[in-house]
Design a protein around this motif. Sequence first.
Motif, short mmCIF file in Angstrom:
data_model
loop_
_atom_site.label_atom_id
_atom_site.label_comp_id
_atom_site.label_asym_id
_atom_site.label_seq_id
_atom_site.Cartn_x
_atom_site.Cartn_y
_atom_site.Cartn_z
N SER A 187 0.85 -1.20 0.00
CA SER A 187 0.00 0.00 0.00
C SER A 187 0.88 1.25 0.00
O SER A 187 1.02 1.95 1.00
N GLY A 188 1.53 1.50 -1.15
CA GLY A 188 2.43 2.65 -1.28
C GLY A 188 2.84 2.77 -2.74
O GLY A 188 2.21 2.18 -3.62
N CYS A 189 3.91 3.53 -2.98
CA CYS A 189 4.39 3.70 -4.36
C CYS A 189 5.63 2.83 -4.59
O CYS A 189 6.10 2.15 -3.67
N PHE A 190 6.17 2.86 -5.81
CA PHE A 190 7.33 2.04 -6.12
C PHE A 190 8.51 2.37 -5.20
O PHE A 190 9.23 1.48 -4.74
N ASP A 191 8.71 3.67 -4.90
CA ASP A 191 9.83 4.05 -4.04
C ASP A 191 9.73 3.41 -2.66
O ASP A 191 10.74 3.05 -2.05
N ASP A 192 8.49 3.24 -2.16
CA ASP A 192 8.30 2.56 -0.87
C ASP A 192 8.76 1.10 -0.96
O ASP A 192 9.41 0.57 -0.07
N CYS A 193 8.38 0.45 -2.07
CA CYS A 193 8.78 -0.96 -2.28
C CYS A 193 10.30 -1.07 -2.33
O CYS A 193 10.90 -1.94 -1.69
N GLN A 194 10.91 -0.18 -3.10
CA GLN A 194 12.37 -0.19 -3.26
C GLN A 194 13.05 0.04 -1.92
O GLN A 194 14.03 -0.63 -1.59
N LEU A 196 11.87 -0.59 1.12
CA LEU A 196 11.71 -1.78 1.97
C LEU A 196 12.75 -2.84 1.63
O LEU A 196 13.37 -3.45 2.51
N VAL A 197 12.95 -3.07 0.33
CA VAL A 197 13.94 -4.08 -0.10
C VAL A 197 15.34 -3.67 0.35
O VAL A 197 16.10 -4.47 0.88
N LYS A 198 15.68 -2.39 0.15
CA LYS A 198 17.01 -1.91 0.55
C LYS A 198 17.21 -2.05 2.06
O LYS A 198 18.30 -2.40 2.52
N GLU A 199 16.16 -1.79 2.84
CA GLU A 199 16.26 -1.92 4.30
C GLU A 199 16.52 -3.38 4.70
O GLU A 199 17.27 -3.65 5.64
N VAL A 418 3.47 -0.56 4.34
CA VAL A 418 4.87 -0.18 4.18
C VAL A 418 5.55 -0.39 5.53
O VAL A 418 5.71 0.53 6.32
N SER A 419 5.91 -1.65 5.81
CA SER A 419 6.47 -1.99 7.11
C SER A 419 7.57 -3.02 6.96
O SER A 419 7.34 -4.14 6.48
#
Length: 430
Positions: A187-194, A196-199, A418-419
């Motif tokens: 439930s966010g945009c592509f940057d949120d997905c990216q 999360l993966v980087k984290e 986004v968690s």
Amino acid sequence: DMKYYSTRDRERKAAFSLSEAAFRGLAPDGGLFMPERFPQVDMEKVAALADISFADMASYLAQQLFGEDVPAEELDALVRDAFNFEVPLHQVSEGFNTLQLFHGPTFAFKDFGGRFMGRMLGLLNKGGEPIIVLTATSGDTGSAVAHGFWNVPGVKVVILYPDGKVSDFQEAQMTSLGGNIFPLRVSGCFDDCQRLVKEMFADSAFRSKVRITSANSINVLRWMPQSFYYFYGWCQWHKTHKEDPDIVVPSGNYGNITAGMLAHRMGMPVRRFIAGANANDVVPQFLAGGSYDPRASVQTVANAMDVGAPSNFERMIALYDYDEAAVRKAVEGYSYSDDEIRKGIAEMYEKYGYLSDPHSAVGYLSYRDAGAAGFWLSTAHAAKFDKVIGESIGVLPTPPEAFRRIASLPRHSEPMGVSKEALAEYVRSI
């Protein structure tokens, strides 16, 4: 065995094996991996094998790059399984040729790298503990990675995509496979997905418990096999023209054009490379003599090329031995606005009856304006971008039969906020 070095390690102090480079994705110093040397190929042999099939030629090239790490029979079988589709050089009109890279299962050029990488990662991990491929996507990468890794033993794929922000067809491609593919609609945009993966990759405590790797274009296993279709395009061109081609590449993250440069360094002659960009023109500005000045990306109709700080720029410079003048001599750059891209789509349709997606249209425009002789790369099937094409020419492309079949399949994906904690828990549970 072939060793790999970071683009930021000019002194070559830290060597990595193929497995280490593949499972890490990015070098520890933040650079991108490069092979220690460029094996020199026999172009007459390449051409003779290309006459038999793309897979025969690709098998020979794969042996040159990866033969020290993988047994010949296994590598040959892998290549024939990965590349079981056509790669035609299509004449749009007299003097206008395009190499069509969209005949794979997800109708985009990323099938080449995705399918090769999926099988190769499975092979390199054989007998090891299961590995989880974690990837964020704005649409096309997710489907190429999902199909490339589908049913590969010992590998599970978790794909994060922004809920409601990918096309219906892209969502269908990612969520209809099942098996070892786990799509998450965030439930966010592509940057949120990216992010999360980087984290997850930055969390060493998590990484000590779970083996994760990435599958984006920085990975050598996705990048290097893309050099194969340049050789194939060259062979088809060379049959009828006895001169070296100009090769035009629609460019965003610059992984594709650097794969062409890898082919050139391996002995494929080329007159010049031409990079075509949309409004995100940091590299064309550099090529025209400006400084390299990365910045935030802007959104365009050629959305897969909306990159403001292309990660493969480091590879581009490294391929020319860190000599910026040599890069500018070898490559020309062009860039186009959304309006120009729409006009390019319309021009190809009205003049030649040819339907082009917006990314490939950037290739056509660059080819036309450079007065090129050779070919441009067509990176995706027009039907994937029917909205932009409808706006440009008032006609919608007819989707291939396989499109309709995929769109009608049952879908499954898990919702996620986004968690980072929720993502970590999910990855541990699969």
